[in-house]
Design an enzyme around this catalytic site. Sequence first.
Site, PDB file in Angstrom:
ATOM      1  N   VAL A 122      -4.565  -2.162   2.524  1.00 49.20           N
ATOM      2  CA  VAL A 122      -4.406  -1.936   1.089  1.00 49.20           C
ATOM      3  C   VAL A 122      -4.246  -3.293   0.402  1.00 49.20           C
ATOM      4  CG1 VAL A 122      -3.071  -0.784  -0.705  1.00 49.20           C
ATOM      5  CG2 VAL A 122      -3.290   0.276   1.555  1.00 49.20           C
TER       6      VAL A 122
ATOM      7  N   LYS B 165      -7.474   0.751  -1.188  1.00 47.21           N
ATOM      8  CA  LYS B 165      -7.352   1.038   0.243  1.00 47.21           C
ATOM      9  C   LYS B 165      -8.743   0.976   0.868  1.00 47.21           C
ATOM     10  CE  LYS B 165      -5.755   4.547   3.538  1.00 47.21           C
ATOM     11  NZ  LYS B 165      -5.107   5.879   3.677  1.00 47.21           N
TER      12      LYS B 165
ATOM     13  N   ASP C  93       2.052  13.262   7.691  1.00 48.87           N
ATOM     14  CA  ASP C  93       2.456  11.887   8.012  1.00 48.87           C
ATOM     15  C   ASP C  93       3.469  11.368   6.992  1.00 48.87           C
ATOM     16  OD1 ASP C  93       2.522   9.583   9.520  1.00 48.87           O
ATOM     17  OD2 ASP C  93       0.771   8.673   8.568  1.00 48.87           O
TER      18      ASP C  93
END
Length: 629
Positions: free
Chosen positions: A319, A334, A443
């Site tokens: 990023v 990103k 996540d």
Amino acid sequence: MENNKLSGHIPFEIEKLQKLQYLALSANNFFGNIPSSLGNLTILTTLYLDHNNLQGSIPLSLVKCENMIDLDLSENNLNGTISYQVIGLSFSAISLDLSANKFTGVLPIEVENLKNLEHLDISENMLFGKIPTSLGSCVKLEYLAMSSNFFQGVIPSSLESLRGLQLLDLSKNNFSGNIPKFLESFIFLKLLNLSYNNFEGEVPTNGVFKNISATVIKGNSKLCGGMPKFDLPVCKYNKPKKRKLTLSLKLIISILCGLFGITLVISFLLLFFFKRKRRESILNNSQNLLLNVSYQSLLKATDAFSSTNLIGVGSFGSVYRGILGHDRCIVAVKVLNLLHRGASRSFIAECEALRNIRHRNLLKVLTVCSGVDYQGHDFKALVYEFMTNGSLDEWLHPISRTNEVLEEQKNLNLLQRLNIAIDVANALEYLHYHCHAPIVHCDLKPSNVLLDDEMIGHVGDFGLARFLLEATECHANQSSSIGLRGTIGYAPPEYGLGNEVSTCGDVYSYGILLLEMFTGKRPTDNIFKDNLNLHDFVKGALPERVINVVDPIILWEREGMETRTNDTHIQNRIGSPKILECLILIFGIGVSCSMESPRERMNMIDAVAQLHLIREKLLRTRIRGERVI
């Protein structure tokens, strides 16, 4: 052996008394955990361990006592959640008393399995959530006490089936709504205590409500009506007042209304026209800036993806900070590492997820770029809003930099951490319950929570996100051929066993994140070895030793001109009963969310509701003059 001065631990060897049916150790000085070996006394019918100093949770081994009809664990220091396995015991319990302990979490829906239950007392704990509708299945109940907890919501209509109730005590909770009319028909009810809640509306006047000595409703400021001796205000019903108008007055009003209507329509048309023009102008500018973004423009914006603009490295890419277009719009870019296995699939998953979601606590994607670079290789990137305060991970675990001018230390106080925790919980509640199809993030961790200039939390990185075709229940036996999703320490244990992803997996990750936010310890910290983990580390300290697990940065947070060396002052601040209570409740939610069994975990709706209540309590503490650390 009750009512003596016996002390020490209850011996594990008690399991050798295989023919024991009745065991009473009440009103002694026993401490430590309830030995799991009690579960081997399979013909035990009565177990009294009340009025001691026992700690820990209720051992699951008690489910083997299939003949148990009377269990009393009241007046101890037991904690943790009331497991669905314990509350749904296979034995036909008649009396269950867990009162005056420190249990947290919700009352499991499996309470309906106790068909023969006549006496249930869970008062004076730290339970929360709503009364499960399944409680209405316990039709033999005569005594139901739930006072002095944090229960909320309305009294469910399913309780109408409990017509044998003689005592119902719901006092000192956060219940709301109207008092149900069906309580009037409970002819055996001798005591009804609804005091100190948030009930509102008219109080019924029949049945138990006729006897003011049998009905306690004080502490509900929005109630009205009822028997005169309750001394409540008269209920006010909004009835429209009729006014007689003369014919001429009606004509004048009609003309004025007509003129006003025409003026209003013309104003709306003009307003719509100018807003449309303005929106078209803004859209044209933004499309020129973002929708036409190319590899070349991103290369220029990030100074050829210079390392000086690198702000983070993830599983599937890097990023960069970038400045786009003539308007000098600051963005985060990103760039996917397409040589990494799964990166392309991650790009597609993230695009699909972000295309379908909109929420103030989710990281906003501005545009994407899918093309080729100057060498002819595939190039994929996502462009996000730039978060000026970086990730939550940077604030929880600041890295000491050498050979640089020391910047002001990044610290988060208690209220800031709670606000961010609520932001993340709001985002997960939206993903799980308010999208077209439930979305599992897969996540969640501090590095994927970004903070804007107002320190508002935004959940990002949907590279592993999954859409659920339907709401998936949290069973631990749904297998999947997909490999482990998430990050070690935050991924739930069932994913490691190959089970399918579910919203309960996100809840586990959130629980770990919440514990990390308030302990300052990563789940992969070096102290967590020999089967010790972050969950057990916090659970073992609740509630008496909560200060031992709180992040030292919170304890040493400086306010105003106070010095960091004033140990007495700091101890007084952290020792505030209200603040300690809030910390215990926060850790209780984290522990409940990170339970090993998916079915024992709290859902995000209840977590959000409880965190808001804790924040209100914390803010009231500040108003009363106690400092919020």
